[in-house]
Write a protein that holds these residues in place. Structure first.
Motif, PDB file in Angstrom:
ATOM      1  N   ARG A 167      90.944 -16.210 -29.914  1.00 39.05           N
ATOM      2  CA  ARG A 167      90.153 -17.424 -30.105  1.00 39.05           C
ATOM      3  C   ARG A 167      88.658 -17.123 -29.982  1.00 39.05           C
ATOM      4  O   ARG A 167      87.853 -17.594 -30.786  1.00 39.05           O
ATOM      5  N   LEU A 168      88.280 -16.339 -28.965  1.00 38.20           N
ATOM      6  CA  LEU A 168      86.876 -15.984 -28.792  1.00 38.20           C
ATOM      7  C   LEU A 168      86.366 -15.143 -29.965  1.00 38.20           C
ATOM      8  O   LEU A 168      85.236 -15.332 -30.439  1.00 38.20           O
ATOM      9  N   ARG A 169      87.179 -14.210 -30.442  1.00 37.47           N
ATOM     10  CA  ARG A 169      86.757 -13.380 -31.565  1.00 37.47           C
ATOM     11  C   ARG A 169      86.506 -14.230 -32.805  1.00 37.47           C
ATOM     12  O   ARG A 169      85.526 -14.043 -33.537  1.00 37.47           O
ATOM     13  N   ASP A 170      87.404 -15.178 -33.031  1.00 40.71           N
ATOM     14  CA  ASP A 170      87.253 -16.057 -34.191  1.00 40.71           C
ATOM     15  C   ASP A 170      85.967 -16.875 -34.095  1.00 40.71           C
ATOM     16  O   ASP A 170      85.208 -16.983 -35.070  1.00 40.71           O
ATOM     17  N   LEU A 171      85.717 -17.448 -32.922  1.00 46.30           N
ATOM     18  CA  LEU A 171      84.505 -18.250 -32.740  1.00 46.30           C
ATOM     19  C   LEU A 171      83.258 -17.381 -32.891  1.00 46.30           C
ATOM     20  O   LEU A 171      82.253 -17.813 -33.487  1.00 46.30           O
ATOM     21  N   ASP A 172      83.284 -16.183 -32.352  1.00 40.72           N
ATOM     22  CA  ASP A 172      82.139 -15.279 -32.429  1.00 40.72           C
ATOM     23  C   ASP A 172      81.810 -14.951 -33.888  1.00 40.72           C
ATOM     24  O   ASP A 172      80.633 -14.945 -34.299  1.00 40.72           O
ATOM     25  N   GLU A 173      82.835 -14.705 -34.678  1.00 39.31           N
ATOM     26  CA  GLU A 173      82.622 -14.387 -36.088  1.00 39.31           C
ATOM     27  C   GLU A 173      82.094 -15.603 -36.851  1.00 39.31           C
ATOM     28  O   GLU A 173      81.198 -15.477 -37.716  1.00 39.31           O
ATOM     29  N   ARG A 174      82.609 -16.780 -36.561  1.00 37.56           N
ATOM     30  CA  ARG A 174      82.167 -17.989 -37.257  1.00 37.56           C
ATOM     31  C   ARG A 174      80.728 -18.342 -36.896  1.00 37.56           C
ATOM     32  O   ARG A 174      79.968 -18.823 -37.750  1.00 37.56           O
ATOM     33  N   ILE A 175      80.353 -18.107 -35.638  1.00 37.36           N
ATOM     34  CA  ILE A 175      78.971 -18.376 -35.218  1.00 37.36           C
ATOM     35  C   ILE A 175      78.001 -17.507 -36.009  1.00 37.36           C
ATOM     36  O   ILE A 175      76.926 -17.955 -36.432  1.00 37.36           O
ATOM     37  N   ALA A 176      78.368 -16.258 -36.215  1.00 31.42           N
ATOM     38  CA  ALA A 176      77.484 -15.328 -36.926  1.00 31.42           C
ATOM     39  C   ALA A 176      77.217 -15.779 -38.355  1.00 31.42           C
ATOM     40  O   ALA A 176      76.130 -15.519 -38.900  1.00 31.42           O
ATOM     41  N   ASP A 177      78.161 -16.459 -38.962  1.00 32.08           N
ATOM     42  CA  ASP A 177      78.031 -16.866 -40.371  1.00 32.08           C
ATOM     43  C   ASP A 177      77.620 -18.321 -40.540  1.00 32.08           C
ATOM     44  O   ASP A 177      77.386 -18.771 -41.680  1.00 32.08           O
ATOM     45  N   ALA A 178      77.543 -19.084 -39.444  1.00 28.80           N
ATOM     46  CA  ALA A 178      77.314 -20.528 -39.544  1.00 28.80           C
ATOM     47  C   ALA A 178      75.838 -20.883 -39.627  1.00 28.80           C
ATOM     48  O   ALA A 178      74.961 -20.133 -39.192  1.00 28.80           O
ATOM     49  N   GLU A 179      75.567 -22.072 -40.213  1.00 28.90           N
ATOM     50  CA  GLU A 179      74.213 -22.611 -40.195  1.00 28.90           C
ATOM     51  C   GLU A 179      73.887 -23.111 -38.788  1.00 28.90           C
ATOM     52  O   GLU A 179      74.770 -23.271 -37.949  1.00 28.90           O
ATOM     53  N   GLU A 180      72.610 -23.428 -38.569  1.00 31.80           N
ATOM     54  CA  GLU A 180      72.133 -23.706 -37.211  1.00 31.80           C
ATOM     55  C   GLU A 180      72.911 -24.816 -36.526  1.00 31.80           C
ATOM     56  O   GLU A 180      73.354 -24.671 -35.382  1.00 31.80           O
ATOM     57  N   GLY A 181      73.101 -25.961 -37.183  1.00 34.43           N
ATOM     58  CA  GLY A 181      73.789 -27.080 -36.544  1.00 34.43           C
ATOM     59  C   GLY A 181      75.228 -26.761 -36.211  1.00 34.43           C
ATOM     60  O   GLY A 181      75.716 -27.051 -35.115  1.00 34.43           O
ATOM     61  N   THR A 182      75.910 -26.160 -37.174  1.00 39.69           N
ATOM     62  CA  THR A 182      77.312 -25.788 -36.941  1.00 39.69           C
ATOM     63  C   THR A 182      77.413 -24.719 -35.869  1.00 39.69           C
ATOM     64  O   THR A 182      78.314 -24.742 -35.019  1.00 39.69           O
ATOM     65  N   ALA A 183      76.477 -23.758 -35.894  1.00 39.34           N
ATOM     66  CA  ALA A 183      76.496 -22.676 -34.909  1.00 39.34           C
ATOM     67  C   ALA A 183      76.354 -23.235 -33.492  1.00 39.34           C
ATOM     68  O   ALA A 183      76.997 -22.742 -32.547  1.00 39.34           O
ATOM     69  N   PHE A 184      75.521 -24.266 -33.352  1.00 41.85           N
ATOM     70  CA  PHE A 184      75.334 -24.879 -32.030  1.00 41.85           C
ATOM     71  C   PHE A 184      76.648 -25.424 -31.489  1.00 41.85           C
ATOM     72  O   PHE A 184      76.998 -25.215 -30.326  1.00 41.85           O
ATOM     73  N   LEU A 185      77.399 -26.143 -32.342  1.00 39.86           N
ATOM     74  CA  LEU A 185      78.677 -26.713 -31.914  1.00 39.86           C
ATOM     75  C   LEU A 185      79.696 -25.624 -31.605  1.00 39.86           C
ATOM     76  O   LEU A 185      80.463 -25.709 -30.633  1.00 39.86           O
ATOM     77  N   LEU A 186      79.695 -24.578 -32.431  1.00 44.20           N
ATOM     78  CA  LEU A 186      80.623 -23.472 -32.189  1.00 44.20           C
ATOM     79  C   LEU A 186      80.289 -22.727 -30.907  1.00 44.20           C
ATOM     80  O   LEU A 186      81.183 -22.259 -30.189  1.00 44.20           O
TER      81      LEU A 186
END
Length: 315
Positions: A167-186
């Motif tokens: 779960r942490l690996r998935d979130l870490d990867e998504r944060i790296a590719d996300a835009e600022e607002g989405t990254a904040f929530l992730l």
């Protein structure tokens, strides 16, 4: 013996709460009383060579083999000076500790527990309550309190947790590719997952240690990992280390578990052996202190005399 049994037999005791208030004038007046430290097994004529709260001489009033460690008083101990309150509390516990060394396991009273009257009145109370007091002393005879703290000196870092958790690996990867607002929530989800994993690990260590110690001790209870400053922790955390390797302050690592246990003095070695196994684990240190009078496990003696509710006698 239930707490209700003790409450029903303690209505002549007056426990003064709220020490440290700025309105001592509101405190009840006492013409003559006996300040109670603890109860012990004692023979007639027993003495305890120590000084009590505010330097008062301590005596042991004995009736039918039960001794009350006391000093004579004509008022409660109340002050707006917290440093003074602390000095009184420390002296109170020191007297209880010394009584335990001299007479065996004591039943401690809360700070500022006072019985109105003189020694004769105290002996009368001891006679009237002999059955319940005998049960209390017999139930804890030879038993002492011990404190255990397990500290991880080099706590596991976030990178290691990410590597272990899908779960942490998935979130870490998504944060790296996300835009600022989405990254904040992730990132908030990421932090919450980290917190959950660390908490689960601590709970696992605590539960495992509780189970292993329960095989050797009469009672085992978990404590808060980061206690507020308190006298009982000062005293119960300041003794000599025994059996297990000495621990460091929690600031030097992450506290994984804090436990208090009630055990017979004959079982101290077996408890130490369990803790030696834990201390042998790389990265873990164990602090094992005691024996102490059973502050946490003593039955409640004393109350406010009004609503039947009795405060914990443990300082």
């Amino acid at each position: 013996m239930s707490e209700r049994d003790l409450e029903d037999h303690a209505d002549r005791l007056e426990t003064i709460e709220g020490a440290g208030t700025t309105e001592p004038a509101d405190a009840p007046s006492i013409d003559e009383g006996r300040y109670l430290y603890c109860l012990v097994r004692a023979d007639e004529g027993a003495t305890l060579e120590t000084t009590g709260v505010d330097g008062e001489p301590v005596s042991v009033v004995v009736e039918n083999g039960i001794g009350a460690v006391v000093h004579a008083c004509d008022g409660i101990y109340d002050s707006g000076d917290l440093a003074q309150i602390r000095r009184w509390l420390v002296r109170h516990q020191t007297v209880v500790d010394e009584a335990g060394q001299a007479f065996g396991t004591p039943i401690p009273f809360q700070f500022d527990t006072i019985l109105r009257g003189d020694d004769d009145g105290l002996r009368e109370w001891l006679r009237e309550e002999r059955t319940i007091l005998e049960q209390a002393l017999e139930g804890l005879a030879g038993h002492w309190e011990y404190r255990v703290e397990v500290v991880e000196i080099d706590p596991i870092d976030d990178a290691a947790l990410i590597e272990r958790d899908d779960r942490l690996r998935d979130l870490d990867e998504r944060i790296a590719d996300a835009e600022e607002g989405t990254a904040f929530l992730l990132e908030k989800q990421f932090d919450q997952r980290l917190t959950e994993l660390r908490a689960a690990r601590r709970e696992s260590v605590t539960a495992d240690l509780q189970e292993r110690l329960a095989a050797e001790a009469r009672e085992v209870h978990a404590l808060e990992r980061s206690p507020s400053a308190g006298l009982s922790d000062d005293v119960a955390g300041g003794g000599s280390d025994s059996n297990a390797s000495a621990g460091r302050d929690a600031d030097d690592g992450e506290t994984l578990a804090r436990l208090t246990l009630l055990a017979h003095e004959d079982d101290e070695g077996a408890i130490g052996s369990v803790l030696d196994d834990v201390a042998a684990t790389d990265g873990l240190e164990v602090r094992f202190t005691g024996p102490w009078p059973p502050y946490t496990f003593a039955p409640e003696l004393g109350g406010d005399g009004t609503d039947g509710e009795h405060t914990n006698p443990n300082p």
